[in-house]
Design an enzyme around this catalytic site. Structure first.
Site, mmCIF file in Angstrom:
data_model
loop_
_atom_site.group_PDB
_atom_site.id
_atom_site.type_symbol
_atom_site.label_atom_id
_atom_site.label_comp_id
_atom_site.label_asym_id
_atom_site.label_seq_id
_atom_site.Cartn_x
_atom_site.Cartn_y
_atom_site.Cartn_z
ATOM 1 N N GLY A 24 40.945 17.669 -19.703
ATOM 2 C CA GLY A 24 41.144 19.112 -19.497
ATOM 3 C C GLY A 24 41.035 19.969 -20.739
ATOM 4 C CG ASN A 46 35.408 22.554 -21.312
ATOM 5 O OD1 ASN A 46 34.924 23.461 -21.984
ATOM 6 N ND2 ASN A 46 34.935 21.313 -21.332
ATOM 7 N NE ARG A 59 30.436 12.953 -1.498
ATOM 8 C CZ ARG A 59 30.690 12.552 -2.752
ATOM 9 N NH1 ARG A 59 31.301 13.336 -3.604
ATOM 10 N NH2 ARG A 59 30.343 11.363 -3.149
ATOM 11 C CG MET A 99 34.161 13.638 -13.923
ATOM 12 S SD MET A 99 32.842 14.694 -14.578
ATOM 13 C CE MET A 99 31.818 13.472 -15.359
ATOM 14 N NE ARG A 100 35.127 12.651 -5.479
ATOM 15 C CZ ARG A 100 34.706 11.420 -5.161
ATOM 16 N NH1 ARG A 100 34.657 10.472 -6.074
ATOM 17 N NH2 ARG A 100 34.327 11.141 -3.934
ATOM 18 C CG LEU A 104 31.739 19.964 -5.521
ATOM 19 C CD1 LEU A 104 31.805 21.277 -6.290
ATOM 20 C CD2 LEU A 104 33.092 19.648 -4.867
ATOM 21 C CG ASN A 121 29.587 22.163 -13.620
ATOM 22 O OD1 ASN A 121 30.693 21.640 -13.824
ATOM 23 N ND2 ASN A 121 28.459 21.515 -13.831
ATOM 24 C CG HIS A 145 25.568 19.507 -17.558
ATOM 25 N ND1 HIS A 145 25.988 18.390 -16.864
ATOM 26 C CD2 HIS A 145 24.436 19.144 -18.203
ATOM 27 C CE1 HIS A 145 25.134 17.402 -17.079
ATOM 28 N NE2 HIS A 145 24.197 17.832 -17.892
HETATM 29 C C1 GAR Z 1 33.115 18.092 -20.705
HETATM 30 O O1 GAR Z 1 32.320 17.666 -21.778
HETATM 31 C C2 GAR Z 1 32.231 18.646 -19.596
HETATM 32 O O2 GAR Z 1 31.109 19.326 -20.075
HETATM 33 C C3 GAR Z 1 31.841 17.382 -18.867
HETATM 34 O O3 GAR Z 1 33.009 16.612 -18.844
HETATM 35 C C4 GAR Z 1 33.783 16.908 -20.007
HETATM 36 C C5 GAR Z 1 35.181 17.240 -19.564
HETATM 37 O O4 GAR Z 1 36.005 17.354 -20.699
HETATM 38 N N1 GAR Z 1 31.365 17.655 -17.560
HETATM 39 C C6 GAR Z 1 30.429 16.918 -16.968
HETATM 40 O O5 GAR Z 1 29.903 15.965 -17.480
HETATM 41 C C7 GAR Z 1 30.072 17.388 -15.585
HETATM 42 N N2 GAR Z 1 28.822 16.853 -15.178
HETATM 43 P P1 GAR Z 1 37.383 18.101 -20.602
HETATM 44 O O6 GAR Z 1 38.165 17.429 -19.464
HETATM 45 O O7 GAR Z 1 38.026 17.846 -21.926
HETATM 46 O O8 GAR Z 1 37.127 19.541 -20.327
#
Ligand code: GAR
Length: 221
Positions: free
Chosen positions: A19, A21, A72, A97-98, A100, A114, A116
């Site tokens: 978490g 972000n 789902r 990480m699901r 949708l 989102n 990425h």
């Molecule tokens: C982040 O790097 C995000 O960009 C990535 O997961 C990480 C989550 O980190 N997202 C993906 O790969 C989605 N396809 P966080 O839990 O520290 O925010």
């Protein structure tokens, strides 16, 4: 809360893990002029470290174990109920990480973001930093985009670029990208929540006259 604050968009941050972000969005939302508040943090992992941190930060949380649902759509209908209970305006996927379904995505068309860890449309999917190193690219980065049914596609709101350096591993490159994720996700949410961002076809127009706030240019270390 003042009238100004009560008009702020109510945001749900969806997470599966640490978490970081989510933390950057919470921190930004606490600034006076930020047009959104984090009204809910929802996780599909009951033990996600980010969930406990959100609770400690005094934010409403919900944990919905996707494995406890029949499928789902069943899981997503439960999520949709929780989002409705909290009067959510915007959804931010932050390491959620699901995959949708088109049904869930359609409920939030133009209202779900989102992040990425790559410069889309390059490196959709997983292991983006490993693949960037394998390909020998010199510039890598991250993207915030509106969510559409296709994975890691959808109109791009903001991107940041970072240099790839000689000694990089996936971990060091990923850390450099993550630092920029924490810059552009609050920026993108601000643009959307304030109403500045408009979707036109596959583009997001923001009324910005320069790219200064929207593009982080790599500076070699
Ligand atoms: C982040 O790097 C995000 O960009 C990535 O997961 C990480 C989550 O980190 N997202 C993906 O790969 C989605 N396809 P966080 O839990 O520290 O925010």
């Amino acid at each position: 809360m003042s009238g100004q604050a009560s008009r702020r968009k109510r945001v749900a941050v969806l997470i599966s893990g640490r978490g970081s972000n989510m933390h950057s969005l919470i921190a930004a939302s606490r600034l006076d002029d930020f047009p959104a508040q984090i009204a809910l943090v929802l996780s599909n992992k009951l033990d996600a470290p980010g969930l406990a941190a959100a609770q400690e930060a005094g934010i409403a949380t919900a944990a919905l174990d996707h494995k406890a649902h029949a499928g789902r759509e069943d899981f997503e209908r439960a999520m949709q109920d929780v989002l409705a209970q909290h009067n959510i305006d915007l959804v931010c996927l932050a390491g959620f990480m699901r995959l949708l379904t088109p049904w869930f995505v359609s409920q939030w068309a133009g209202r779900m973001l989102n992040i990425h860890p790559a410069l889309l449309p390059s490196y959709r999917g997983l292991h983006t930093h490993e693949r960037a190193l394998e390909d020998g690219v010199k510039i890598h980065g991250c993207t915030v985009h509106f969510v559409v049914p296709e994975m890691d596609a959808g109109p791009i709101i903001a991107q940041a670029a970072v240099p790839v350096l000689d000694g990089d591993t996936a971990a060091t490159l990923g850390a450099r990208v993550l630092t920029q994720e924490h810059v552009i996700y609050p920026l993108a949410l601000k643009l959307v929540a304030s109403g500045a961002a408009h979707i036109e076809g596959n583009r997001v127009l923001t009324g910005e006259t320069t790219s200064e706030r929207l593009l982080v240019v790599p500076t070699p270390a």
